[in-house]
Motif scaffolding. Sequence first.
Motif, PDB file in Angstrom:
ATOM      1  N   PHE A   1       0.812  -1.214   0.000  1.00 15.30           N
ATOM      2  CA  PHE A   1       0.000   0.000   0.000  1.00 15.30           C
ATOM      3  C   PHE A   1       0.846   1.265   0.000  1.00 15.30           C
ATOM      4  N   GLN A   2       2.143   1.105   0.079  1.00 16.11           N
ATOM      5  CA  GLN A   2       3.042   2.256   0.089  1.00 16.11           C
ATOM      6  C   GLN A   2       3.686   2.399  -1.280  1.00 16.11           C
ATOM      7  N   LYS A   3       3.345   3.475  -1.977  1.00 13.13           N
ATOM      8  CA  LYS A   3       3.832   3.686  -3.334  1.00 13.13           C
ATOM      9  C   LYS A   3       5.329   4.032  -3.320  1.00 13.13           C
ATOM     10  N   LYS A   4       6.021   3.567  -4.352  1.00 15.19           N
ATOM     11  CA  LYS A   4       7.448   3.845  -4.462  1.00 15.19           C
ATOM     12  C   LYS A   4       7.728   5.189  -5.127  1.00 15.19           C
ATOM     13  N   ASP A   5       6.695   5.798  -5.699  1.00 10.03           N
ATOM     14  CA  ASP A   5       6.898   7.065  -6.393  1.00 10.03           C
ATOM     15  C   ASP A   5       5.980   8.164  -5.878  1.00 10.03           C
ATOM     16  N   GLU A   6       5.474   7.995  -4.653  1.00  8.96           N
ATOM     17  CA  GLU A   6       4.611   8.992  -4.035  1.00  8.96           C
ATOM     18  C   GLU A   6       5.023   9.235  -2.590  1.00  8.96           C
ATOM     19  N   LEU A   7       4.710  10.420  -2.093  1.00  4.92           N
ATOM     20  CA  LEU A   7       4.934  10.735  -0.690  1.00  4.92           C
ATOM     21  C   LEU A   7       4.044   9.849   0.179  1.00  4.92           C
ATOM     22  N   ASN A   8       4.573   9.398   1.303  1.00  2.50           N
ATOM     23  CA  ASN A   8       3.794   8.588   2.234  1.00  2.50           C
ATOM     24  C   ASN A   8       2.565   9.346   2.731  1.00  2.50           C
ATOM     25  N   ASP A   9       1.529   8.588   3.105  1.00  4.97           N
ATOM     26  CA  ASP A   9       0.309   9.181   3.667  1.00  4.97           C
ATOM     27  C   ASP A   9       0.342   9.204   5.193  1.00  4.97           C
ATOM     28  N   PHE A  10       1.501   9.014   5.784  1.00  2.22           N
ATOM     29  CA  PHE A  10       1.633   8.976   7.237  1.00  2.22           C
ATOM     30  C   PHE A  10       3.018   9.474   7.622  1.00  2.22           C
ATOM     31  N   PHE A  11       3.162   9.828   8.894  1.00  2.00           N
ATOM     32  CA  PHE A  11       4.455  10.259   9.427  1.00  2.00           C
ATOM     33  C   PHE A  11       4.792   9.400  10.637  1.00  2.00           C
ATOM     34  N   VAL A  12       6.063   9.006  10.736  1.00  2.00           N
ATOM     35  CA  VAL A  12       6.535   8.143  11.815  1.00  2.00           C
ATOM     36  C   VAL A  12       7.439   8.948  12.733  1.00  2.00           C
ATOM     37  N   PHE A  13       7.170   8.884  14.037  1.00  2.00           N
ATOM     38  CA  PHE A  13       7.985   9.581  15.028  1.00  2.00           C
ATOM     39  C   PHE A  13       9.016   8.594  15.564  1.00  2.00           C
ATOM     40  N   CYS A  14      10.255   8.768  15.153  1.00  2.00           N
ATOM     41  CA  CYS A  14      11.275   7.770  15.472  1.00  2.00           C
ATOM     42  C   CYS A  14      12.663   8.367  15.299  1.00  2.00           C
ATOM     43  N   ASP A  15      13.524   8.199  16.313  1.00  4.38           N
ATOM     44  CA  ASP A  15      14.892   8.719  16.229  1.00  4.38           C
ATOM     45  C   ASP A  15      15.875   7.697  15.683  1.00  4.38           C
ATOM     46  N   THR A  16      15.476   6.434  15.579  1.00  7.63           N
ATOM     47  CA  THR A  16      16.419   5.374  15.223  1.00  7.63           C
ATOM     48  C   THR A  16      16.313   4.916  13.774  1.00  7.63           C
ATOM     49  N   ARG A  17      15.415   5.517  13.009  1.00  2.00           N
ATOM     50  CA  ARG A  17      15.289   5.199  11.585  1.00  2.00           C
ATOM     51  C   ARG A  17      15.180   6.508  10.818  1.00  2.00           C
ATOM     52  N   ASN A  18      15.205   6.407   9.489  1.00  3.01           N
ATOM     53  CA  ASN A  18      15.131   7.611   8.684  1.00  3.01           C
ATOM     54  C   ASN A  18      14.226   7.364   7.485  1.00  3.01           C
ATOM     55  N   GLY A  19      13.701   8.412   6.908  1.00  5.44           N
ATOM     56  CA  GLY A  19      12.820   8.311   5.757  1.00  5.44           C
ATOM     57  C   GLY A  19      12.208   9.670   5.468  1.00  5.44           C
ATOM     58  N   HIS A  20      11.550   9.793   4.310  1.00 11.01           N
ATOM     59  CA  HIS A  20      11.074  11.124   3.925  1.00 11.01           C
ATOM     60  C   HIS A  20       9.896  11.593   4.770  1.00 11.01           C
ATOM     61  N   THR A  21       9.252  10.688   5.537  1.00 12.83           N
ATOM     62  CA  THR A  21       8.212  11.132   6.474  1.00 12.83           C
ATOM     63  C   THR A  21       8.526  10.673   7.905  1.00 12.83           C
ATOM     64  N   THR A  22       9.794  10.529   8.204  1.00  9.29           N
ATOM     65  CA  THR A  22      10.213  10.230   9.579  1.00  9.29           C
ATOM     66  C   THR A  22      10.460  11.551  10.317  1.00  9.29           C
TER      67      THR A  22
END
Length: 297
Positions: free
Chosen positions: A86-107
């Motif tokens: 459900f997570q597109k490889k060519d679109e911005l995520n529809d959610f944000f993750v609060f996390c200091d130990t991982r990285n990503g465009h919506t972390t």
Amino acid sequence: NIGYRVYYQLLNSADFGLPQNRERVFIVGIRKDLDIDNFSFPEPLNLQVKLFEFIDDIQSDIDIQKRKLSPDILFNGNVPVSRNKFQKKDELNDFFVFCDTRNGHTTIHSWDLIKTTKREKLICETILKNRRKKKYGTKDGNPLSFVDLSELIDNLQIQELNNLVEKKIIRYIAEQGYEFVNSKNSSGINGIYRIFLPHSEIVPTLTATGTKDCIATVSINAETPEEYKSLFIQEIYLQKKYRYITAKDCAKLQGFPNWFRAHSRENIAKKQFGNTVSIPVVYYLAKSLVRLLGFIG
């Protein structure tokens, strides 16, 4: 052994009109004396539903036209294997993750949420990038000593690390080094693990133990990952335009009708809904079964 033909299949609630990624094995037993040997599980409905269609008091007048972006922009060319269908490889995520130990465009990291300098952000990102390297230890995330960090960051001063300790972003472990205060992924930051936008097509599997997941009450869109992240922090997080998933939300995400009376205690109701089976999946499974048995056309 007791005279049944047994059929089983993995079904996902998301395939039956619910915005929930919930995979469960369903088992059907048909008595052999009925002489039926051709049972088929229901096919996916191919419906595209959004979170705002199910959840009350969130923005519903949404027409998000997402811009297609290269995976090189979104993931630096390396798409994480943990992403689901459900997570597109060519679109911005529809959610944000609060996390200091991982990285990503919506972390969202703790150093994004409070005032920090570019230098402090650099130190945090250096710890993030190197904490899992085997040269610093065998754990999935190791404290880094001042000596280790001095080799990675030019002219590092101990006071710079002490400042981040005072801001409660990192902490010092005696005779080991520095690690993030928020060192467990699912613990989130400030009591939040994920915030899903109203136009999201999916939320994770609801569980009896519950999660620290929230739903934003308004949607946002952007042209770049940097703008998207900044807009989320300014317009949703800092403005507190989000709320935790409630028992009533859980009922809707499991497909219960509005008239269903849940337990009066919120925590018990959420536990029960987390343990239940999604109603539409049972409905279409039962429909396939009764049609096979000749009760309906």
